[in-house]
Design an enzyme around this catalytic site. Structure first.
Site, short mmCIF file in Angstrom:
data_model
loop_
_atom_site.label_atom_id
_atom_site.label_comp_id
_atom_site.label_asym_id
_atom_site.label_seq_id
_atom_site.Cartn_x
_atom_site.Cartn_y
_atom_site.Cartn_z
N GLY A 82 0.83 -0.91 -0.15
CA GLY A 82 0.06 -0.28 -0.06
C GLY A 82 0.52 1.61 0.37
O GLY A 82 0.74 2.28 -0.92
N ASP A 99 5.60 -10.15 6.41
CA ASP A 99 4.10 -10.80 5.23
C ASP A 99 5.30 -11.13 4.21
O ASP A 99 4.54 -12.20 3.73
CB ASP A 99 3.08 -9.89 4.70
CG ASP A 99 2.33 -9.81 5.95
OD1 ASP A 99 1.93 -10.34 7.31
OD2 ASP A 99 1.15 -8.87 5.34
N MET A 133 0.48 -14.10 11.17
CA MET A 133 -0.73 -13.44 10.17
C MET A 133 0.61 -13.48 9.25
O MET A 133 1.08 -14.94 8.78
CB MET A 133 0.17 -12.09 10.42
CG MET A 133 -0.75 -11.48 11.66
SD MET A 133 -0.19 -9.74 12.15
CE MET A 133 -1.77 -9.57 12.95
N GLU A 191 -2.97 -17.10 8.17
CA GLU A 191 -4.65 -16.60 8.42
C GLU A 191 -5.31 -15.91 7.34
O GLU A 191 -6.63 -16.11 6.75
CB GLU A 191 -4.79 -15.18 8.89
CG GLU A 191 -4.02 -14.21 7.82
CD GLU A 191 -3.54 -12.83 8.94
OE1 GLU A 191 -4.22 -12.25 9.51
OE2 GLU A 191 -2.68 -12.00 8.32
N HIS A 224 -1.06 -9.92 16.67
CA HIS A 224 -0.15 -8.67 16.55
C HIS A 224 1.30 -9.20 17.46
O HIS A 224 2.24 -8.13 17.06
CB HIS A 224 -0.38 -7.64 16.97
CG HIS A 224 -1.31 -7.14 16.03
ND1 HIS A 224 -2.70 -7.49 16.12
CD2 HIS A 224 -1.36 -6.16 15.00
CE1 HIS A 224 -3.53 -7.09 15.26
NE2 HIS A 224 -3.72 -6.28 14.12
N LEU A 225 1.42 -10.78 18.00
CA LEU A 225 2.69 -10.66 18.58
C LEU A 225 3.93 -10.67 17.95
O LEU A 225 5.06 -10.81 18.07
CB LEU A 225 3.16 -11.88 19.80
CG LEU A 225 2.10 -11.49 20.60
CD1 LEU A 225 0.82 -13.16 21.27
CD2 LEU A 225 2.46 -10.76 21.69
O1 F6P Z 1 0.25 -6.19 6.57
C1 F6P Z 1 1.39 -7.07 8.14
C2 F6P Z 1 -0.30 -7.13 9.07
O2 F6P Z 1 -0.37 -7.33 9.89
C3 F6P Z 1 -0.48 -8.72 8.10
O3 F6P Z 1 -0.07 -9.89 8.93
C4 F6P Z 1 -1.84 -8.66 8.39
O4 F6P Z 1 -3.14 -9.42 8.45
C5 F6P Z 1 -2.46 -7.14 9.32
O5 F6P Z 1 -0.81 -6.03 9.24
C6 F6P Z 1 -3.22 -6.57 10.39
O6 F6P Z 1 -4.00 -5.32 10.31
P1 F6P Z 1 -3.56 -4.44 11.69
O7 F6P Z 1 -2.68 -3.92 12.16
O8 F6P Z 1 -5.18 -3.46 11.12
O9 F6P Z 1 -4.62 -5.48 12.47
#
Ligand code: F6P
Length: 366
Positions: free
Chosen positions: A124, A147, A189, A242, A290-291
């Site tokens: 993005g 990722d 993730m 995910e 998010h860990l």
């Molecule tokens: O792109 C990084 C990432 O951590 C992905 O693995 C995950 O799908 C997404 O961002 C989660 O985003 P957010 O911080 O909005 O929950």
């Protein structure tokens, strides 16, 4: 054009190594006699000026980047909302429309006599960087994401740390899974690419790895668990990306808000419930979430981040623009941003890590 003043920004989800890139950019810039500004919270200071009474950037000097190489997060903030290329605004009739606000950003950079921008981000952010380049901003991108789904670079920074942490978690879950003779499902993730699941799963000897690139048949995963039971291995570790989805099924989505990408999550629970029923075994589900984005970057990620940051400054000094620095071992090269923007790098099914996993007997549910 000679450079006197550059800006740096971090966009999208944070990733371990952002601060190391910032330090590297700032020191490499200052050592060339350039001034360096940090744009706050993605481009939020420009998009929501009312929320930034003290301005949309801060000066970055040597003191401001001291002792940050090993720190997670980003000292200038980030966001994955409010993409300026398609910024959501509410019309008088209450409906939402998307407007392009990149010209405002380009104009603000010009007004502050900023000669170039180093944009650190994932797909993005790099697409935004490309849009700014098309408006005349001299931009160099730096590929960031846990990722690892960016094209044209062998690796993004943040990925190694996420994999290392996920494998550590899998190691820890092995002993409890074995003690209780349970199935442990671990969701990681990775969005629509299975890099984290694959690398962590293979490194930590998972029994099945479900990735977006291979739609899974839950019965095949259950077969794997049963085979292990019959062989006396009464526990199983299943890693689920995910973005994994069943054959003929859909992604598991938490939701989508205006101005934000679709959020994935929860497929691990679906897999866990189905396996508990099919195998008649106690199952537990762990969502690492998010860990994976926090904590100290590994030495590999720190080094890559420092290399990327310095290479981005060198690219500007050498006259490049509208490029991204990319890892192409043993070197870092520059690739046109247009080759990266809007593209996604998924796991090649014939890659040697995939073949290794198959040779080791790991199931992909296919
Ligand atoms: O792109 C990084 C990432 O951590 C992905 O693995 C995950 O799908 C997404 O961002 C989660 O985003 P957010 O911080 O909005 O929950």
């Amino acid at each position: 054009m000679s450079i006197k003043r550059i800006a740096i920004n971090t966009g999208g989800g944070d990733a371990p190594g952002l601060n190391a890139v910032i330090r590297s950019v700032v020191l490499a810039a200052l050592n060339r006699g350039w001034e360096c500004l940090g744009i706050l919270d993605g481009y939020n200071g420009l998009l929501y000026p009312e929320a930034y009474p003290h301005g949309w950037y801060r000066h970055l000097d040597r003191d401001s980047v001291r002792g940050i190489t090993h720190l997670g997060g980003t000292i200038i903030g980030t966001t994955n909302r409010g993409n300026p290329t398609s910024f959501p605004v509410q019309g008088p009739d209450g409906t939402w429309i998307e407007v392009d606000r990149t010209e405002e950003i380009a104009a603000a950079l010009r007004a502050e006599a900023i000669d170039a921008l180093i944009a650190i981000g994932g797909d993005g952010s790099l697409s935004i960087a490309h849009a700014l380049a098309e408006r005349g901003v001299r931009v160099v991108g730096v590929p960031k994401t846990i990722d690892n789904d960016l094209d044209e670079t062998v690796a993004t920074f943040g990925f190694d740390t996420a994999v290392a942490f996920a494998s550590d978690c899998l190691d820890r879950l092995h002993s409890t899974a074995e003690s209780h003779q349970r199935i442990m499902v671990v969701e990681v993730m990775g969005r629509y690419a299975g890099w984290i699941a694959l690398f962590a799963g293979v490194a930590a000897t998972a029994d099945a790895i479900l990735i977006p690139e291979i739609p899974y048949d839950i019965h095949k995963v259950a077969d794997k668990v049963r085979q292990r039971d019959e062989a006396g291995r009464k526990f199983s570790i299943i890693v689920v990306s995910e973005g994994a989805k069943p054959v003929g099924g859909e992604f598991t989505i938490i939701g989508k808000q205006i101005g934000q990408a679709e959020r994935l999550g929860g497929v691990g629970h679906k897999v866990g419930e189905a396996l508990q029923q099919l195998c008649g075994k106690e199952t537990r589900v762990v969502q690492l979430g998010h860990l994976l984005r926090g904590g100290t970057p590994t030495a590999t990620d720190r080094l890559l981040s420092l290399r990327f940051g310095a290479a981005a400054v060198r690219a500007l000094a050498e006259g490049y623009a509208n490029v991204m620095v990319a890892l192409d071992p043993p070197t870092v090269r520059y690739v046109p941003l247009e080759k990266v923007a809007g593209r996604m790098k998924t796991v090649p099914l014939d890659s040697d890590t995939m073949l290794t996993a198959r040779d080791l007997g790991i199931s992909f549910g296919d």
